[in-house]
Design a protein around this motif. Structure first.
Motif, mmCIF file in Angstrom:
data_model
loop_
_atom_site.group_PDB
_atom_site.id
_atom_site.type_symbol
_atom_site.label_atom_id
_atom_site.label_comp_id
_atom_site.label_asym_id
_atom_site.label_seq_id
_atom_site.Cartn_x
_atom_site.Cartn_y
_atom_site.Cartn_z
ATOM 1 N N MET A 119 0.840 -1.168 0.000
ATOM 2 C CA MET A 119 0.000 0.000 0.000
ATOM 3 C C MET A 119 0.892 1.241 0.000
ATOM 4 O O MET A 119 1.789 1.372 0.810
ATOM 5 N N ALA A 120 0.685 2.148 -0.939
ATOM 6 C CA ALA A 120 1.473 3.376 -1.019
ATOM 7 C C ALA A 120 1.027 4.347 0.063
ATOM 8 O O ALA A 120 -0.147 4.466 0.361
ATOM 9 N N SER A 121 1.981 5.046 0.646
ATOM 10 C CA SER A 121 1.628 6.012 1.689
ATOM 11 C C SER A 121 1.291 7.362 1.056
ATOM 12 O O SER A 121 1.831 7.735 0.022
ATOM 13 N N GLU A 122 0.379 8.061 1.672
ATOM 14 C CA GLU A 122 -0.040 9.383 1.206
ATOM 15 C C GLU A 122 0.946 10.436 1.694
ATOM 16 O O GLU A 122 1.465 10.330 2.810
ATOM 17 N N PRO A 123 1.208 11.491 0.913
ATOM 18 C CA PRO A 123 2.041 12.585 1.403
ATOM 19 C C PRO A 123 1.367 13.236 2.608
ATOM 20 O O PRO A 123 0.157 13.335 2.666
ATOM 21 N N THR A 124 2.181 13.674 3.576
ATOM 22 C CA THR A 124 1.629 14.241 4.797
ATOM 23 C C THR A 124 1.336 15.730 4.695
ATOM 24 O O THR A 124 0.625 16.269 5.509
ATOM 25 N N SER A 125 1.873 16.406 3.702
ATOM 26 C CA SER A 125 1.645 17.843 3.585
ATOM 27 C C SER A 125 0.396 18.126 2.757
ATOM 28 O O SER A 125 -0.057 17.297 1.984
ATOM 29 N N LYS A 126 -0.155 19.328 2.931
ATOM 30 C CA LYS A 126 -1.316 19.738 2.137
ATOM 31 C C LYS A 126 -0.898 19.881 0.687
ATOM 32 O O LYS A 126 0.252 20.179 0.388
ATOM 33 N N ALA A 127 -1.848 19.694 -0.210
ATOM 34 C CA ALA A 127 -1.552 19.811 -1.639
ATOM 35 C C ALA A 127 -0.970 21.179 -1.947
ATOM 36 O O ALA A 127 -1.498 22.199 -1.532
ATOM 37 N N GLY A 128 0.146 21.212 -2.632
ATOM 38 C CA GLY A 128 0.767 22.463 -3.036
ATOM 39 C C GLY A 128 1.663 23.100 -1.995
ATOM 40 O O GLY A 128 2.283 24.108 -2.254
ATOM 41 N N SER A 129 1.741 22.541 -0.797
ATOM 42 C CA SER A 129 2.616 23.121 0.213
ATOM 43 C C SER A 129 3.752 22.160 0.532
ATOM 44 O O SER A 129 3.650 20.960 0.282
ATOM 45 N N GLN A 130 4.823 22.717 1.067
ATOM 46 C CA GLN A 130 5.976 21.904 1.415
ATOM 47 C C GLN A 130 6.256 22.044 2.907
ATOM 48 O O GLN A 130 5.947 23.067 3.513
ATOM 49 N N ILE A 131 6.878 21.034 3.458
ATOM 50 C CA ILE A 131 7.343 21.081 4.833
ATOM 51 C C ILE A 131 8.692 21.784 4.812
ATOM 52 O O ILE A 131 9.613 21.345 4.125
ATOM 53 N N ARG A 132 8.781 22.884 5.528
ATOM 54 C CA ARG A 132 10.028 23.659 5.551
ATOM 55 C C ARG A 132 10.944 23.131 6.646
ATOM 56 O O ARG A 132 10.514 22.871 7.763
ATOM 57 N N VAL A 133 12.224 22.980 6.299
ATOM 58 C CA VAL A 133 13.210 22.391 7.200
ATOM 59 C C VAL A 133 14.377 23.350 7.356
ATOM 60 O O VAL A 133 14.824 23.960 6.379
ATOM 61 N N GLY A 134 14.870 23.479 8.569
ATOM 62 C CA GLY A 134 16.090 24.225 8.841
ATOM 63 C C GLY A 134 17.100 23.289 9.481
ATOM 64 O O GLY A 134 16.744 22.455 10.304
ATOM 65 N N LEU A 135 18.358 23.397 9.085
ATOM 66 C CA LEU A 135 19.411 22.545 9.637
ATOM 67 C C LEU A 135 20.378 23.375 10.461
ATOM 68 O O LEU A 135 20.804 24.453 10.032
ATOM 69 N N ILE A 136 20.716 22.866 11.620
ATOM 70 C CA ILE A 136 21.768 23.465 12.433
ATOM 71 C C ILE A 136 22.918 22.476 12.422
ATOM 72 O O ILE A 136 22.791 21.357 12.906
ATOM 73 N N GLY A 137 24.000 22.901 11.829
ATOM 74 C CA GLY A 137 25.154 22.031 11.654
ATOM 75 C C GLY A 137 25.184 21.515 10.219
ATOM 76 O O GLY A 137 24.200 20.973 9.734
ATOM 77 N N VAL A 138 26.290 21.729 9.540
ATOM 78 C CA VAL A 138 26.405 21.302 8.144
ATOM 79 C C VAL A 138 27.672 20.467 7.951
ATOM 80 O O VAL A 138 28.449 20.688 7.042
ATOM 81 N N GLY A 139 27.827 19.484 8.807
ATOM 82 C CA GLY A 139 28.954 18.564 8.705
ATOM 83 C C GLY A 139 28.712 17.518 7.631
ATOM 84 O O GLY A 139 27.827 17.657 6.778
ATOM 85 N N ASN A 140 29.484 16.445 7.678
ATOM 86 C CA ASN A 140 29.397 15.400 6.653
ATOM 87 C C ASN A 140 28.022 14.765 6.550
ATOM 88 O O ASN A 140 27.536 14.513 5.451
ATOM 89 N N TRP A 141 27.374 14.454 7.692
ATOM 90 C CA TRP A 141 26.037 13.853 7.638
ATOM 91 C C TRP A 141 25.056 14.783 6.953
ATOM 92 O O TRP A 141 24.253 14.357 6.127
ATOM 93 N N ALA A 142 25.113 16.049 7.281
ATOM 94 C CA ALA A 142 24.183 17.008 6.672
ATOM 95 C C ALA A 142 24.453 17.148 5.174
ATOM 96 O O ALA A 142 23.530 17.086 4.365
ATOM 97 N N LYS A 143 25.721 17.331 4.807
ATOM 98 C CA LYS A 143 26.061 17.559 3.398
ATOM 99 C C LYS A 143 25.853 16.327 2.518
ATOM 100 O O LYS A 143 25.358 16.441 1.408
ATOM 101 N N HIS A 144 26.266 15.176 3.007
ATOM 102 C CA HIS A 144 26.242 13.978 2.162
ATOM 103 C C HIS A 144 25.039 13.086 2.415
ATOM 104 O O HIS A 144 24.857 12.096 1.699
ATOM 105 N N GLY A 145 24.224 13.428 3.389
ATOM 106 C CA GLY A 145 23.052 12.623 3.693
ATOM 107 C C GLY A 145 21.785 13.457 3.666
ATOM 108 O O GLY A 145 21.030 13.431 2.701
ATOM 109 N N HIS A 146 21.572 14.217 4.713
ATOM 110 C CA HIS A 146 20.307 14.935 4.889
ATOM 111 C C HIS A 146 19.982 15.878 3.733
ATOM 112 O O HIS A 146 18.869 15.845 3.191
#
Length: 74
Positions: free
Chosen positions: A1-28
């Protein structure tokens, strides 16, 4: 069963990152850039040049440096 997107149609979940080390740059950041429901809107690091580089690479408008916590050694 495919999962439904959690955000409202046409909107995005905004994300802020604190720390931009290797995990952030090469993963997140790479994964979040691929997911249409998410948008990275801010990055912060202890080193302003690190957040500037990541912001430029991913087109993120808000960036900056955060100070060290009280009592934290160098």
């Amino acid at each position: 069963m495919a999962s439904e997107p959690t955000s409202k149609a046409g909107s995005q979940i905004r994300v802020g990152l604190i720390g931009v080390g290797n995990w952030a740059k090469h993963g997140h950041l790479r994964v979040l850039d691929l997911l249409p429901d998410y948008k990275v809107t801010a990055v912060y690091s202890q080193r302003s040049e690190a957040s500037r580089e990541v912001a430029r690479e991913y087109g993120i408008k808000k960036r900056g440096a955060v100070g060290k916590r009280a009592g934290q050694s160098s």
